[in-house]
Scaffold this motif. Structure first.
Motif, PDB file in Angstrom:
ATOM      1  N   VAL A   1      -6.542 -58.648  40.122  1.00 46.33           N
ATOM      2  CA  VAL A   1      -6.013 -57.471  40.826  1.00 46.33           C
ATOM      3  C   VAL A   1      -6.826 -57.228  42.087  1.00 46.33           C
ATOM      4  N   GLU A   2      -8.148 -57.309  41.983  1.00 42.96           N
ATOM      5  CA  GLU A   2      -9.002 -57.141  43.164  1.00 42.96           C
ATOM      6  C   GLU A   2      -8.681 -58.177  44.239  1.00 42.96           C
ATOM      7  N   ALA A   3      -8.217 -59.358  43.816  1.00 32.02           N
ATOM      8  CA  ALA A   3      -7.868 -60.420  44.761  1.00 32.02           C
ATOM      9  C   ALA A   3      -6.450 -60.255  45.314  1.00 32.02           C
ATOM     10  N   GLY A   4      -5.700 -59.246  44.817  1.00 36.29           N
ATOM     11  CA  GLY A   4      -4.395 -58.969  45.395  1.00 36.29           C
ATOM     12  C   GLY A   4      -3.201 -59.124  44.473  1.00 36.29           C
ATOM     13  N   MET A   5      -3.402 -59.573  43.248  1.00 37.62           N
ATOM     14  CA  MET A   5      -2.282 -59.722  42.318  1.00 37.62           C
ATOM     15  C   MET A   5      -1.956 -58.358  41.702  1.00 37.62           C
ATOM     16  N   ALA A   6      -0.693 -58.131  41.407  1.00 44.44           N
ATOM     17  CA  ALA A   6      -0.287 -56.901  40.727  1.00 44.44           C
ATOM     18  C   ALA A   6      -0.888 -56.884  39.313  1.00 44.44           C
ATOM     19  N   ARG A   7      -1.131 -55.679  38.794  1.00 48.27           N
ATOM     20  CA  ARG A   7      -1.862 -55.522  37.534  1.00 48.27           C
ATOM     21  C   ARG A   7      -1.175 -56.190  36.341  1.00 48.27           C
ATOM     22  N   MET A   8       0.109 -55.946  36.137  1.00 44.17           N
ATOM     23  CA  MET A   8       0.764 -56.468  34.939  1.00 44.17           C
ATOM     24  C   MET A   8       0.875 -57.994  34.967  1.00 44.17           C
ATOM     25  N   PRO A   9       1.291 -58.623  36.081  1.00 44.13           N
ATOM     26  CA  PRO A   9       1.268 -60.084  36.107  1.00 44.13           C
ATOM     27  C   PRO A   9      -0.137 -60.648  35.884  1.00 44.13           C
ATOM     28  N   ALA A  10      -1.155 -59.976  36.400  1.00 48.02           N
ATOM     29  CA  ALA A  10      -2.531 -60.435  36.203  1.00 48.02           C
ATOM     30  C   ALA A  10      -2.895 -60.409  34.725  1.00 48.02           C
ATOM     31  N   ARG A  11      -2.529 -59.361  34.021  1.00 49.12           N
ATOM     32  CA  ARG A  11      -2.834 -59.259  32.592  1.00 49.12           C
ATOM     33  C   ARG A  11      -2.085 -60.315  31.792  1.00 49.12           C
ATOM     34  N   VAL A  12      -0.801 -60.512  32.113  1.00 53.70           N
ATOM     35  CA  VAL A  12       0.002 -61.513  31.393  1.00 53.70           C
ATOM     36  C   VAL A  12      -0.559 -62.911  31.658  1.00 53.70           C
ATOM     37  N   PHE A  13      -0.899 -63.206  32.906  1.00 52.09           N
ATOM     38  CA  PHE A  13      -1.456 -64.521  33.227  1.00 52.09           C
ATOM     39  C   PHE A  13      -2.771 -64.753  32.485  1.00 52.09           C
ATOM     40  N   ALA A  14      -3.663 -63.766  32.497  1.00 51.87           N
ATOM     41  CA  ALA A  14      -4.952 -63.902  31.817  1.00 51.87           C
ATOM     42  C   ALA A  14      -4.752 -64.075  30.312  1.00 51.87           C
ATOM     43  N   CYS A  15      -3.773 -63.391  29.760  1.00 46.89           N
ATOM     44  CA  CYS A  15      -3.483 -63.508  28.331  1.00 46.89           C
ATOM     45  C   CYS A  15      -3.000 -64.915  27.993  1.00 46.89           C
ATOM     46  N   LEU A  16      -2.079 -65.443  28.780  1.00 43.76           N
ATOM     47  CA  LEU A  16      -1.598 -66.807  28.560  1.00 43.76           C
ATOM     48  C   LEU A  16      -2.724 -67.822  28.731  1.00 43.76           C
ATOM     49  N   LEU A  17      -3.511 -67.627  29.767  1.00 40.26           N
ATOM     50  CA  LEU A  17      -4.600 -68.551  30.060  1.00 40.26           C
ATOM     51  C   LEU A  17      -5.607 -68.601  28.915  1.00 40.26           C
ATOM     52  N   SER A  18      -5.815 -67.470  28.252  1.00 36.68           N
ATOM     53  CA  SER A  18      -6.828 -67.400  27.198  1.00 36.68           C
ATOM     54  C   SER A  18      -6.283 -67.752  25.812  1.00 36.68           C
ATOM     55  N   SER A  19      -4.987 -68.009  25.695  1.00 37.31           N
ATOM     56  CA  SER A  19      -4.447 -68.397  24.385  1.00 37.31           C
ATOM     57  C   SER A  19      -4.706 -69.884  24.164  1.00 37.31           C
ATOM     58  N   ASP A  20      -4.966 -70.270  22.928  1.00 42.25           N
ATOM     59  CA  ASP A  20      -5.286 -71.668  22.634  1.00 42.25           C
ATOM     60  C   ASP A  20      -4.191 -72.622  23.090  1.00 42.25           C
ATOM     61  N   THR A  21      -2.944 -72.245  22.852  1.00 41.89           N
ATOM     62  CA  THR A  21      -1.833 -73.138  23.185  1.00 41.89           C
ATOM     63  C   THR A  21      -1.389 -73.005  24.634  1.00 41.89           C
ATOM     64  N   GLY A  22      -1.708 -71.879  25.270  1.00 42.73           N
ATOM     65  CA  GLY A  22      -1.213 -71.630  26.622  1.00 42.73           C
ATOM     66  C   GLY A  22       0.252 -71.255  26.630  1.00 42.73           C
TER      67      GLY A  22
END
Length: 173
Positions: A29-50
């Motif tokens: 978000v600090e880098a310019g991404m909207a909050r909800m897409p940032a959270r969803v992306f981080a969640c996917l990135l941190s899941s074992d399967t992706g």
């Protein structure tokens, strides 16, 4: 979703994963991404399967289906996630790829080319000697530099990544 998929994707410390997701999302978000897409992306990135379904994303992030839908729509448009159909189901699932950053940078080449074309037109319209023309021209030269350097850098990354994978594979033997 089958039980095997859920088991392989179950984090050992849900609180630590959640803390990471929120912290990384805040940095995006600090880098310019909207909050909800940032959270969803981080969640996917941190899941074992992706890979997670909309329901799983909503449950993990405690957000509505509409929030998930809007976030994945944005992330799909900017090629940060892909949508796929769960085999034998009508549900969509969303995937972040292991080479996510490489792929995102590789696809930016087309964007840079379009920007360069528009900037060239702007420099011509404003005049290269005007302050605005000089500023646009410097931006144009920067993007031109990126266009030349990016393929070389990405090739170096592929070589480096392949070496790392070979090391990981040999360590597992």
């Amino acid at each position: 979703m089958n039980a095997q998929h859920r088991q392989s994707d179950a984090p050992q410390d849900q609180e630590a994963i959640s803390t990471f997701v929120e912290r990384f999302a805040a940095q995006l978000v600090e880098a310019g991404m909207a909050r909800m897409p940032a959270r969803v992306f981080a969640c996917l990135l941190s899941s074992d399967t992706g890979v997670l379904t909309s329901a799983e994303l909503g449950e993990r992030l405690q957000i509505s289906p509409a929030a998930v839908s809007g976030a994945v729509r944005y992330l799909s448009q900017v090629d940060m996630v892909s949508r796929e159909r769960e085999p034998g189901s009508r549900r969509d699932r969303y995937r972040v790829h292991s080479d996510q950053w490489y792929e995102a940078l590789a696809r930016r080449e087309n964007v840079l080319t379009r920007w360069e074309s528009t900037l060239r037109d702007g420099v011509e319209s404003l005049g290269k000697a005007s302050p605005a023309g000089r500023r646009l021209n410097e931006t144009l030269v920067f993007f031109d530099f990126l266009q030349k350097e990016l393929p070389v850098m990405l090739e170096r990354w592929r070589e480096y990544r392949d070496e790392l994978r070979a090391d990981y594979d040999s360590a597992g033997d």
